[in-house]
Design a protein around this motif. Sequence first.
Motif, PDB file in Angstrom:
ATOM      1  N   TRP A   3     -13.462   6.967  -3.961  1.00  0.00           N
ATOM      2  CA  TRP A   3     -14.236   5.727  -3.786  1.00  0.00           C
ATOM      3  C   TRP A   3     -14.659   5.457  -2.348  1.00  0.00           C
ATOM      4  CZ3 TRP A   3      -9.632   5.326  -6.911  1.00  0.00           C
ATOM      5  CH2 TRP A   3      -9.920   5.340  -8.275  1.00  0.00           C
ATOM      6  N   GLY A  21     -17.047   1.114  -3.199  1.00  0.00           N
ATOM      7  CA  GLY A  21     -17.074   0.862  -4.643  1.00  0.00           C
ATOM      8  C   GLY A  21     -17.753   1.958  -5.449  1.00  0.00           C
ATOM      9  N   PRO A  39     -16.299  -6.653  -3.820  1.00  0.00           N
ATOM     10  CA  PRO A  39     -16.014  -5.808  -4.982  1.00  0.00           C
ATOM     11  C   PRO A  39     -14.717  -6.216  -5.672  1.00  0.00           C
ATOM     12  CG  PRO A  39     -15.821  -4.560  -2.929  1.00  0.00           C
ATOM     13  CD  PRO A  39     -16.249  -5.938  -2.552  1.00  0.00           C
ATOM     14  N   TRP A  64     -18.576  -3.463  -7.839  1.00  0.00           N
ATOM     15  CA  TRP A  64     -19.632  -4.382  -7.394  1.00  0.00           C
ATOM     16  C   TRP A  64     -20.484  -4.814  -8.587  1.00  0.00           C
ATOM     17  CZ3 TRP A  64     -20.396  -6.681  -2.797  1.00  0.00           C
ATOM     18  CH2 TRP A  64     -19.844  -6.103  -1.653  1.00  0.00           C
TER      19      TRP A  64
END
Length: 515
Positions: A100, A103, A260, A175
């Motif tokens: 990641w 996000g 997020p 997100w």
Amino acid sequence: MKPIPYLKQEGKQTTLMVDNAPFLILGGELHNSSGSDLNYMEEHVWPGLRKLGGNCYLTPVYWECMEPERGKYDFTLVDGVIAQARREGVRLVLLWFGLWKNGGSSYTPAWVKTNSDYFYMCGMDGRMVESVSPFCEDAVKADQEAFSRLMEHLRDTDEERTVIMVQVENETGIWGHPRDYCKAADRLFYQEIPGEMAELYGTCGTWEEAFGLNACDYFMAWGLSRAVGRIAEAGKKIYGLPLFMNCVAIGLPLRAGQVPGGGPLPRVHKIWRRFAPAIDLYGPDLYSPFYKEACDDFAAANALIIPETAQDKDTASKALYTVAAYHTVCFSPFGIDGMMMPISENDLLAQTNSDLGGSPAGAGERLAKAYRILHVLWEEIREAQKNGRIYAFLQQNEPRAEFLLKDYVIDVSFGDGGISGHLGQPGHRKEGAPIGGGFIIRKEEDRFLVCGISCNVQVKPRYAGREHVFILDKRELLCTTNGLVLGRILNGDERNYMAIGEEPSIQEIAFYHRF
Ligand code: DGJ
């Protein structure tokens, strides 16, 4: 062989120890793509960083480059950047851009991207989000394996301990959707919450029954912290460097959808701490106008580490404030290479995102001066923090700050307007000038050190009874490579109205008493 860097806890103070000595990271984070080309680093990064004089830089390490084929590792970039840093006499914090990044999953190798067994998150609308689901066991295992190989490689090759800390993933979270709605996530979301969550919060039922409006956020925090926790733990078992995570901290109060979901914000630290105990620190990426509030929020949870903050005319003021106001482990503006060597005008990056663009002329030099001062004064700052003898200030919207001591009042007016109190309004700042920031240390009963930018600090006695207190002397201190040296004696106009301008500077002021 040098000792492994570690975090030392003394009371409430956490200190990063490097070569068994306290170490404050004053540096910056490189642009995302800088570390992917060693020649680019030589030509566009190091020349600028030399001018800054930081002691440590945050540099990405890309999973896609490190494991281009499953099980085949290539450490050319990792080794190259470490060798360059060693030559430059600075340390590195590596940022593991694994499953990641912001996000999303753009740094996964092609063999992950193109294999749908590594399934992605799903939005509320049923559409796929380009981000691997934290509930995808195989993906987490693959990242765990790669991160372990990275840590193993560091353990076996970095005897100099050039790498002093590692960030695990980058700004995790989802997100634009309350949670991951893929099949695997849905299955878990409609079940009873796991026993550990029930125990942690003293509640039970499904996620919605147990947590109401917080259900989605807590669910994502649980899913992500379990996944990242396993990745971090595997790496740490192999090589026990301090590990941390960064997260979006847009500002307070946080509005839904601004950050997020499930990322390690203070409101879900309890979950992250429980399921990702191998992560030592959580730090804010601080681009918010609510700078002080966000620092307070994170500093309440652990030592303050700022892996990213805006690189602009105010960065130096924030550096002085942050190190003086908190037990800070790291201060690191983002895109530091761009700050010190402005990105060329035709570079697309500079035009697409204000966080990425170059800062105004002089901002980098100002930060370099602030770093020099902080390096010289850090021990004194830490001592003063222990004894409660330090007063830090940073201008957000307010024209002035005031500290009421038992026997003195410290009056800070920000900007150029405070120069004499009669030349202009406190708080007034000329266009493009940095915000006020800095600190005051009470060195002795009647002696104060003032360090700041864009401010006019007046230390005034609070008269008691028949006693009167006057200025004994005021002195400018200059920061050189040999430490602080005495500068001008500030008397006359400079004694009465000595504002500190746009460049960081230091003064010492002493008082005498008369009856
Ligand atoms: C936050 C991220 O963590 C950084 O890697 C970078 O993408 C900046 N945002 C750019 O604004």
